[in-house]
Scaffold this active site. Structure first.
Site, mmCIF file in Angstrom:
data_model
loop_
_atom_site.group_PDB
_atom_site.id
_atom_site.type_symbol
_atom_site.label_atom_id
_atom_site.label_comp_id
_atom_site.label_asym_id
_atom_site.label_seq_id
_atom_site.Cartn_x
_atom_site.Cartn_y
_atom_site.Cartn_z
ATOM 1 N N LYS A 177 -20.360 -19.838 -92.016
ATOM 2 C CA LYS A 177 -21.419 -20.701 -92.556
ATOM 3 C C LYS A 177 -21.883 -20.238 -93.938
ATOM 4 C CE LYS A 177 -25.746 -22.208 -93.184
ATOM 5 N NZ LYS A 177 -26.803 -21.579 -93.999
ATOM 6 N N ASP A 197 -24.593 -25.431 -90.028
ATOM 7 C CA ASP A 197 -25.603 -24.581 -89.407
ATOM 8 C C ASP A 197 -26.193 -25.338 -88.218
ATOM 9 O OD1 ASP A 197 -27.292 -26.506 -90.364
ATOM 10 O OD2 ASP A 197 -27.953 -25.332 -92.068
#
Length: 414
Positions: A232, A251
DNA sequence: ACGGGTCCTAGCGC
DNA sequence: AGCGCTAGGACCC
């Protein structure tokens, strides 16, 4: 240190190309301060830069420390054009994304001018190492402490000191980890000091910036070798500073969006595994095209709680829908006959099963655009009337007040 | 208690 | 056996 206070300049720029307050608050950069109403200030590449915006122009003023050496050429306009990626025509991109995706269209009408910054990769990287298990408010405080403690001080404006972002070299000292822990960075202290050491000592000068020239997959892979950098964070850096417009950071928020609005969360992609993570990115790249990461940030911003005021503002200025419409909508929700179940990966509006459960538990009808407490708080800050026991109707009124014909998101107390 | 993840490890399937 | 993948817990404030 003496400061050379610059004059205000301006460059033509429409609101659909840049919405300054959205872009500076949506969690790309964490360093911009609201220095005055409508004004934003940040220390950037050796100067203190202040911005404001009107319908037709972006106004800017740079303040430099007075150097002992010859005065430098003021490259602020080039810096701004670069930092805001102004060569990219955002309006055209919105048109393309909207044509490809009706859900995007519905969201985007209220959130225009959200573009990707082209940040400094090192600042971007460290900021997002801070972002794990964290929120924008605390991330901003942490980044501020980092700059104040380790970054070069440029000077003071209106009683506030501005520091540039510290370099890898300034963060690789032996005491860095402990200092960061003392500053409240928690377990991220080690990640940052280790990553600083790797970048400063185990990589060639210019390595990180050089990732702008390699392709997305290679840059992503290279970033994963750093400490505290997973998929991420690597995607955030790829997207926000390394020119990889196709990178889609997934996320928890994007995972929620993918489940609620794009049919993920069932079947093969029940949980957010590596495979699901990649499937979401692939889906959005297929749907939105090469600049999928840019498009994703529009939907991300649209879902930010901090941006609830946008919706409140609309409620204030637009005519509220008639009571009959509310009742009809509430009745529809109650009978459940507006539920739509899109195929996985397909587009459409779907109720989020988790929030359905929550709302049922709380005796509240399903589907809401803003949580009640957020609405209440936003109303208060705008000095709107909030009477006891009345706030649960707010989100319904809000929805009625918007042009968004998103019936699913209406709700009322049972 | 929660929040914009990462890292580590045990357990499973092939 | 060995590898790949996944789930679950710890980590700071």
């Amino acid at each position: 240190m003496a400061l050379a206070k610059g004059e205000w300049h301006k460059l033509p720029l429409t609101l659909s190309e840049l919405c300054l307050s959205s872009v500076l608050r949506c969690g790309q950069s964490f360093r911009w301060r609201a220095s005055n109403p409508g004004e934003w200030t940040c220390a950037l590449k050796g100067r203190i830069l202040t911005l404001r915006q009107d319908d037709s122009h972006l106004h800017y003023r740079a303040i430099f420390p007075v150097a002992a050496t010859a005065p430098r050429k003021d490259d602020t306009v080039e810096l701004i054009r670069d930092y805001f990626n102004l060569d990219i025509n955002l309006t055209k991109l919105y048109e393309r994304w909207s044509a490809a995706d009706t859900h995007f269209l519905k969201k985007a009408v209220r959130f225009v001018g959200i573009r990707m910054l082209r940040q400094d990769p090192w600042e971007n990287l460290v900021s997002f190492i801070c972002s794990s298990n964290n929120n924008i408010s605390r991330i901003s405080q942490m980044v501020d402490k980092l700059c104040t403690t380790f970054g070069p001080r440029l000077g003071e404006v209106d009683g506030h000191a501005y520091h540039d972002f510290p370099s890898p070299g300034e963060l690789m000292g032996d005491g860095t980890e402990q200092s960061l822990r003392d500053l409240g960075f928690g377990y991220r202290a080690k990640y940052i000091s280790t990553t600083a050491r790797i970048v400063a000592q185990e990589r060639l000068v210019g390595w990180l910036d050089g990732l702008r020239k390699v392709d997305y997959r290679d840059a992503h892979e290279a970033l994963l070798e750093l400490s505290g950098v997973g998929p991420k964070v690597a995607d955030c850096v790829c997207l926000m500073s390394l020119d990889k417009a196709e990178a889609v950071p997934v996320d928890t928020h994007v995972w929620q969006i993918a489940q609620r609005d794009y049919g993920f969360g069932r079947g093969k992609h029940k949980s957010l595994t590596k495979a699901t993570y990649e499937a979401i990115g692939d889906h959005f790249r297929k749907l939105w095209g090469q600049e999928a990461g840019w498009a994703h940030s529009v939907l991300f911003a649209a879902d930010l709680k901090a941006f609830a005021d946008v919706i409140i503002e609309e409620a204030k200025t637009e005519e509220v829908e008639k009571t009959t419409a509310k009742r009809t909508a509430a009745r529809k929700v109650k009978t459940g006959n507006i539920r739509e179940e899109p195929e996985e990966g397909g587009e459409g509006v779907k109720l989020d099963p988790a929030s359905v459960d929550d709302d049922k538990k709380n005796g509240v009808e399903v589907g809401t655009v803003v949580e009640r407490r957020v609405v209440r708080k936003a109303k208060r800050s705008l000095k709107l009337e909030v009477r006891e026991g009345e706030d649960e109707n707010v989100s319904l009124e809000l929805e009625g007040a918007t042009t968004l014909a998103d019936r699913v998101k209406r709700r009322r107390r049972c």
